[in-house]
Design a protein around this motif. Structure first.
Motif, mmCIF file in Angstrom:
data_model
loop_
_atom_site.group_PDB
_atom_site.id
_atom_site.type_symbol
_atom_site.label_atom_id
_atom_site.label_comp_id
_atom_site.label_asym_id
_atom_site.label_seq_id
_atom_site.Cartn_x
_atom_site.Cartn_y
_atom_site.Cartn_z
ATOM 1 N N THR A 247 0.652 -1.167 0.031
ATOM 2 C CA THR A 247 0.084 0.059 -0.080
ATOM 3 C C THR A 247 0.953 1.361 -0.163
ATOM 4 O O THR A 247 2.098 1.180 0.652
ATOM 5 N N ALA A 248 0.391 2.366 -0.684
ATOM 6 C CA ALA A 248 1.226 3.407 -0.738
ATOM 7 C C ALA A 248 0.171 4.726 -0.460
ATOM 8 O O ALA A 248 -0.983 4.631 -1.150
ATOM 9 N N ILE A 249 0.664 5.929 0.051
ATOM 10 C CA ILE A 249 -0.223 6.973 0.318
ATOM 11 C C ILE A 249 0.759 8.023 -0.694
ATOM 12 O O ILE A 249 1.741 8.435 -0.337
ATOM 13 N N ASP A 250 -0.186 8.552 -1.577
ATOM 14 C CA ASP A 250 0.152 9.542 -2.316
ATOM 15 C C ASP A 250 0.280 11.090 -1.812
ATOM 16 O O ASP A 250 -0.477 11.309 -0.922
ATOM 17 N N ASP A 251 1.070 12.081 -2.219
ATOM 18 C CA ASP A 251 1.047 13.386 -1.963
ATOM 19 C C ASP A 251 0.864 13.761 -0.349
ATOM 20 O O ASP A 251 0.455 14.253 0.218
ATOM 21 N N PHE A 252 2.029 12.924 0.341
ATOM 22 C CA PHE A 252 2.223 13.123 1.700
ATOM 23 C C PHE A 252 2.580 14.251 2.060
ATOM 24 O O PHE A 252 3.540 15.059 1.403
ATOM 25 N N GLY A 253 1.967 15.117 2.826
ATOM 26 C CA GLY A 253 2.260 16.725 3.171
ATOM 27 C C GLY A 253 1.449 17.402 2.645
ATOM 28 O O GLY A 253 1.372 18.592 2.745
ATOM 29 N N ALA A 254 0.232 17.005 1.927
ATOM 30 C CA ALA A 254 -0.874 17.819 1.207
ATOM 31 C C ALA A 254 -2.189 17.248 1.646
ATOM 32 O O ALA A 254 -2.517 16.186 1.665
ATOM 33 N N GLY A 255 -3.042 18.344 1.947
ATOM 34 C CA GLY A 255 -4.458 17.754 2.027
ATOM 35 C C GLY A 255 -4.428 16.529 3.251
ATOM 36 O O GLY A 255 -4.119 16.572 4.377
ATOM 37 N N TYR A 256 -5.472 15.568 2.698
ATOM 38 C CA TYR A 256 -5.557 14.400 3.703
ATOM 39 C C TYR A 256 -4.624 13.661 4.001
ATOM 40 O O TYR A 256 -4.601 12.902 5.070
ATOM 41 N N ALA A 257 -3.562 13.513 2.978
ATOM 42 C CA ALA A 257 -2.303 12.704 3.346
ATOM 43 C C ALA A 257 -1.371 13.063 4.526
ATOM 44 O O ALA A 257 -0.406 13.433 3.969
ATOM 45 N N GLY A 258 -1.948 13.323 5.574
ATOM 46 C CA GLY A 258 -0.974 14.026 6.663
ATOM 47 C C GLY A 258 -0.785 13.067 7.794
ATOM 48 O O GLY A 258 -1.017 11.719 7.713
ATOM 49 N N LEU A 259 -0.569 13.786 9.049
ATOM 50 C CA LEU A 259 0.045 12.969 10.226
ATOM 51 C C LEU A 259 -1.217 12.311 10.702
ATOM 52 O O LEU A 259 -1.178 10.846 11.225
ATOM 53 N N ASN A 260 -2.455 12.701 10.740
ATOM 54 C CA ASN A 260 -3.697 11.964 11.257
ATOM 55 C C ASN A 260 -4.009 10.653 10.509
ATOM 56 O O ASN A 260 -4.462 9.591 11.170
ATOM 57 N N LEU A 261 -3.571 10.627 9.089
ATOM 58 C CA LEU A 261 -4.085 9.326 8.419
ATOM 59 C C LEU A 261 -2.722 8.437 8.798
ATOM 60 O O LEU A 261 -3.036 7.315 9.141
ATOM 61 N N LEU A 262 -1.618 8.839 9.092
ATOM 62 C CA LEU A 262 -0.320 8.129 9.125
ATOM 63 C C LEU A 262 -0.577 7.360 10.676
ATOM 64 O O LEU A 262 0.003 6.452 10.886
ATOM 65 N N ALA A 263 -1.153 8.245 11.342
ATOM 66 C CA ALA A 263 -1.391 7.812 12.963
ATOM 67 C C ALA A 263 -2.154 6.363 12.877
ATOM 68 O O ALA A 263 -2.093 5.596 13.921
ATOM 69 N N ASP A 264 -3.287 6.379 12.013
ATOM 70 C CA ASP A 264 -4.160 5.277 12.135
ATOM 71 C C ASP A 264 -3.635 4.209 11.091
ATOM 72 O O ASP A 264 -4.029 3.028 11.194
ATOM 73 N N PHE A 265 -3.027 4.370 10.183
ATOM 74 C CA PHE A 265 -2.613 3.285 9.281
ATOM 75 C C PHE A 265 -0.963 3.593 8.643
ATOM 76 O O PHE A 265 -0.797 4.823 8.248
ATOM 77 N N GLN A 266 0.015 2.856 8.633
ATOM 78 C CA GLN A 266 1.104 2.814 8.323
ATOM 79 C C GLN A 266 1.347 2.035 7.196
ATOM 80 O O GLN A 266 1.579 0.904 7.333
ATOM 81 N N PRO A 267 1.401 2.743 5.954
ATOM 82 C CA PRO A 267 1.718 1.975 4.734
ATOM 83 C C PRO A 267 2.940 1.668 4.546
ATOM 84 O O PRO A 267 3.839 1.886 5.203
ATOM 85 N N ASP A 268 3.009 0.757 3.436
ATOM 86 C CA ASP A 268 4.471 0.257 3.112
ATOM 87 C C ASP A 268 5.243 1.568 2.440
ATOM 88 O O ASP A 268 6.500 1.588 2.624
ATOM 89 N N LEU A 269 4.528 2.303 1.613
ATOM 90 C CA LEU A 269 5.234 3.389 1.273
ATOM 91 C C LEU A 269 4.524 4.775 1.273
ATOM 92 O O LEU A 269 3.306 4.824 1.404
ATOM 93 N N ILE A 270 5.373 6.010 1.282
ATOM 94 C CA ILE A 270 4.703 7.313 1.104
ATOM 95 C C ILE A 270 5.340 8.003 0.047
ATOM 96 O O ILE A 270 6.513 7.594 -0.327
ATOM 97 N N LYS A 271 4.479 8.714 -0.955
ATOM 98 C CA LYS A 271 5.016 9.628 -1.837
ATOM 99 C C LYS A 271 5.165 11.070 -1.162
ATOM 100 O O LYS A 271 3.879 11.737 -0.930
#
Length: 248
Positions: free
Chosen positions: A149-173
């Motif tokens: 799993t990957a989270i795109d656009d980390f650091g913009a919009g919804y793809a931030g710390l709150n999301l990362l706190a609940d789920f840790q993907p294999d990759l972030i962009k």
């Protein structure tokens, strides 16, 4: 969250009402020079932009579009004999129940003989996530199936710390706006270094996307980034795998 009607459309394989195809752009490990993955990017059947297709979406074809993108990505990945992983964007608002909506992907992978362990599901940046709990549920279901799993656009919009706190993907962009001209911007350097340190502790690999200059690339390599994607290395190729231009 998608409606029950939409879920039925996915389950029953309702056909998309306009044709699509795929372009591919590599993600390169510059420590080894090898291609880590190819991202499958939706295009029109004659190479039309993703934006022109997204403008056609509505509540009646959103679900079939998401399913068609997954299946078409795997079909072309198999046809082109993608030698690495393939990253497939998905639209969380087009998924009602992950276990049901993933069925067509599993069947397509089997039909095209594409290994499940070489599939990455990447949250697309094309829409705002309406329900973060729903998104994390989808990601957990995909991981359970063995997909990365990957989270795109980390650091913009919804793809931030709150999301990362609940789920840790294999990759972030990392969001491309965060890394644009990072070699000339000390504030961006501090923010990215903090994000990289956090990801190392969480065992998440980082992809720097949207790389356009040697300065950006070198600054991020100096920070320890290994995986890169962007026009500097290769532009997306329509129904083909592009040649990669490694920096000298």
């Amino acid at each position: 969250m998608a409606s029950k009607t939409g879920c039925v459309a996915c389950r029953d394989g309702q056909a998309l009402d306009f044709p699509i195809s795929m372009a591919f752009q590599p993600i390169v490990n510059l420590n080894t020079g090898a291609i880590f993955a190819h991202e499958a990017l939706v295009r029109g059947s004659a190479g039309e932009s993703a934006g022109s297709l997204l403008s056609k979406l509505n509540k009646d074809n959103l679900y079939s579009f998401d399913q068609a993108c997954r299946i078409t990505a795997l079909e072309w990945a198999a046809k082109l004999q993608v030698p690495a992983m393939v990253s497939i964007n998905f639209m969380p608002n087009a998924v009602y129940k992950a276990e049901t909506c993933i069925r067509a992907t599993l069947e397509a992978a089997q039909r095209f003989n594409f290994p499940l362990q070489r599939i990455i599901f990447e949250v697309t940046e094309q829409e705002q996530v309406l329900d973060v709990d729903h998104l994390t549920g989808i990601l957990r279901a995909y991981r359970k199936q063995g997909f990365m799993t990957a989270i795109d656009d980390f650091g913009a919009g919804y793809a931030g710390l709150n999301l990362l706190a609940d789920f840790q993907p294999d990759l972030i962009k990392l969001d491309m706006q965060l890394i644009r001209d990072i070699d000339q911007d000390s504030v961006r350097q501090i923010l990215v270094e903090a994000a990289l340190q956090m990801c190392r502790k969480l065992n998440i690999r980082v992809i720097a996307e949207g790389i356009e200059s040697l300065g950006e690339l070198q600054a991020l390599r100096d920070m320890g980034v290994e995986l890169f994607q962007g026009y500097l290395l290769a532009k997306p190729a329509f129904e083909a795998l592009p040649a990669v231009h490694l920096p000298g």
